[in-house]
Write a protein that holds these residues in place. Structure first.
Motif, mmCIF file in Angstrom:
data_model
loop_
_atom_site.group_PDB
_atom_site.id
_atom_site.type_symbol
_atom_site.label_atom_id
_atom_site.label_comp_id
_atom_site.label_asym_id
_atom_site.label_seq_id
_atom_site.Cartn_x
_atom_site.Cartn_y
_atom_site.Cartn_z
ATOM 1 N N UNK A 61 0.669 -1.211 0.208
ATOM 2 C CA UNK A 61 0.144 -0.011 -0.044
ATOM 3 C C UNK A 61 0.830 1.230 -0.099
ATOM 4 N N UNK A 62 2.214 1.149 0.651
ATOM 5 C CA UNK A 62 2.872 2.442 0.485
ATOM 6 C C UNK A 62 3.655 2.499 -0.779
ATOM 7 N N UNK A 63 3.928 1.348 -1.445
ATOM 8 C CA UNK A 63 4.248 1.307 -2.540
ATOM 9 C C UNK A 63 3.415 2.008 -3.796
ATOM 10 N N UNK A 64 2.146 1.746 -3.683
ATOM 11 C CA UNK A 64 0.964 2.341 -4.598
ATOM 12 C C UNK A 64 0.871 3.739 -4.292
ATOM 13 N N UNK A 65 1.007 4.333 -3.031
ATOM 14 C CA UNK A 65 0.954 5.640 -2.821
ATOM 15 C C UNK A 65 2.265 6.216 -3.195
ATOM 16 N N UNK A 66 3.560 5.673 -3.036
ATOM 17 C CA UNK A 66 4.892 6.455 -3.842
ATOM 18 C C UNK A 66 4.602 6.332 -5.380
ATOM 19 N N UNK A 67 4.009 5.408 -5.918
ATOM 20 C CA UNK A 67 3.721 5.472 -7.093
ATOM 21 C C UNK A 67 2.935 6.396 -8.031
ATOM 22 N N UNK A 68 1.844 6.629 -7.083
ATOM 23 C CA UNK A 68 0.968 7.745 -7.601
ATOM 24 C C UNK A 68 1.698 9.398 -7.163
ATOM 25 N N UNK A 69 2.413 9.426 -6.013
ATOM 26 C CA UNK A 69 3.110 10.556 -6.024
ATOM 27 C C UNK A 69 4.210 10.823 -6.905
ATOM 28 N N UNK A 70 4.871 10.082 -7.406
ATOM 29 C CA UNK A 70 5.992 10.020 -8.313
ATOM 30 C C UNK A 70 5.678 9.731 -9.746
ATOM 31 N N UNK A 71 4.677 9.363 -10.245
ATOM 32 C CA UNK A 71 4.491 8.889 -11.578
ATOM 33 C C UNK A 71 4.565 10.403 -12.509
ATOM 34 N N UNK A 72 4.177 11.607 -12.230
ATOM 35 C CA UNK A 72 4.219 12.719 -13.037
ATOM 36 C C UNK A 72 5.576 13.383 -13.131
ATOM 37 N N UNK A 73 6.433 13.376 -11.680
ATOM 38 C CA UNK A 73 7.593 13.785 -11.550
ATOM 39 C C UNK A 73 8.824 12.961 -12.189
ATOM 40 N N UNK A 74 8.768 11.749 -11.696
ATOM 41 C CA UNK A 74 9.856 10.762 -12.070
ATOM 42 C C UNK A 74 9.263 9.491 -12.441
ATOM 43 N N UNK A 75 9.046 9.244 -13.680
ATOM 44 C CA UNK A 75 8.366 8.172 -14.095
ATOM 45 C C UNK A 75 9.276 6.940 -14.047
ATOM 46 N N UNK A 76 10.494 7.162 -14.395
ATOM 47 C CA UNK A 76 11.396 6.105 -14.313
ATOM 48 C C UNK A 76 11.712 5.520 -12.932
ATOM 49 N N UNK A 77 11.393 6.338 -12.207
ATOM 50 C CA UNK A 77 11.671 5.716 -10.377
ATOM 51 C C UNK A 77 10.206 5.054 -10.319
ATOM 52 N N UNK A 78 8.863 5.608 -10.647
ATOM 53 C CA UNK A 78 7.947 5.115 -10.068
ATOM 54 C C UNK A 78 7.409 3.871 -10.589
ATOM 55 N N UNK A 79 8.082 3.532 -12.104
ATOM 56 C CA UNK A 79 7.506 2.220 -12.657
ATOM 57 C C UNK A 79 8.032 0.954 -11.824
ATOM 58 N N UNK A 80 9.312 1.002 -11.389
ATOM 59 C CA UNK A 80 9.718 -0.134 -10.467
ATOM 60 C C UNK A 80 9.103 -0.291 -9.061
ATOM 61 N N UNK A 81 8.715 0.761 -8.688
ATOM 62 C CA UNK A 81 7.897 0.809 -7.513
ATOM 63 C C UNK A 81 6.434 -0.106 -7.450
ATOM 64 N N UNK A 82 5.821 0.455 -8.697
ATOM 65 C CA UNK A 82 4.551 -0.077 -8.916
ATOM 66 C C UNK A 82 4.790 -1.630 -9.315
ATOM 67 N N UNK A 83 5.693 -1.988 -10.138
ATOM 68 C CA UNK A 83 5.953 -3.623 -10.317
ATOM 69 C C UNK A 83 6.115 -4.207 -8.919
#
Length: 102
Positions: A61-83
């Motif tokens: 649940x923390x990973x999903x939250x980080x994904x939605x916080x970072x997906x617009x600013x740093x998508x190359x960091x957000x995608x591995x977090x989502x996976x």
């Protein structure tokens, strides 16, 4: 990081220009940027991302939250977090439902 070109030179991390890679000349000829310092910074970022991915696997649940916080600013960091979060959900579902099959 930056790969070798065909003639034995490396590309600069900042500008992409070619420079000769030796222990005496880690400085780019175009922008005069020292590439050794940036390589160390990239190593620290990769180590930090491994920790964040591991945490997002354990607390999905923390990973999903980080994904939605970072997906617009740093998508190359957000995608591995989502996976990692999705893999964590699958792992927890497998562990939860495996007790009914044993």
């Amino acid at each position: 990081m930056s790969g070798f070109s065909t003639d034995g030179h490396r590309r600069c991390v900042s500008c992409g220009g070619l420079y000769y890679n030796s222990h005496r000349t880690p400085i780019c000829g175009n922008c005069r940027e020292e590439n050794r310092r940036k390589a160390a910074k990239i190593g620290r970022v990769k180590k930090f991302m491994r920790v964040v991915i591991f945490i997002s696997f354990l607390c999905f649940y923390l990973g999903f939250l980080l994904y939605f916080l970072l997906k617009d600013k740093k998508p190359h960091f957000a995608k591995p977090i989502l996976y990692a979060s999705i893999a964590g959900v699958c792992f927890y579902m497998f562990v939860y439902f495996s007790q009914y099959f044993i």
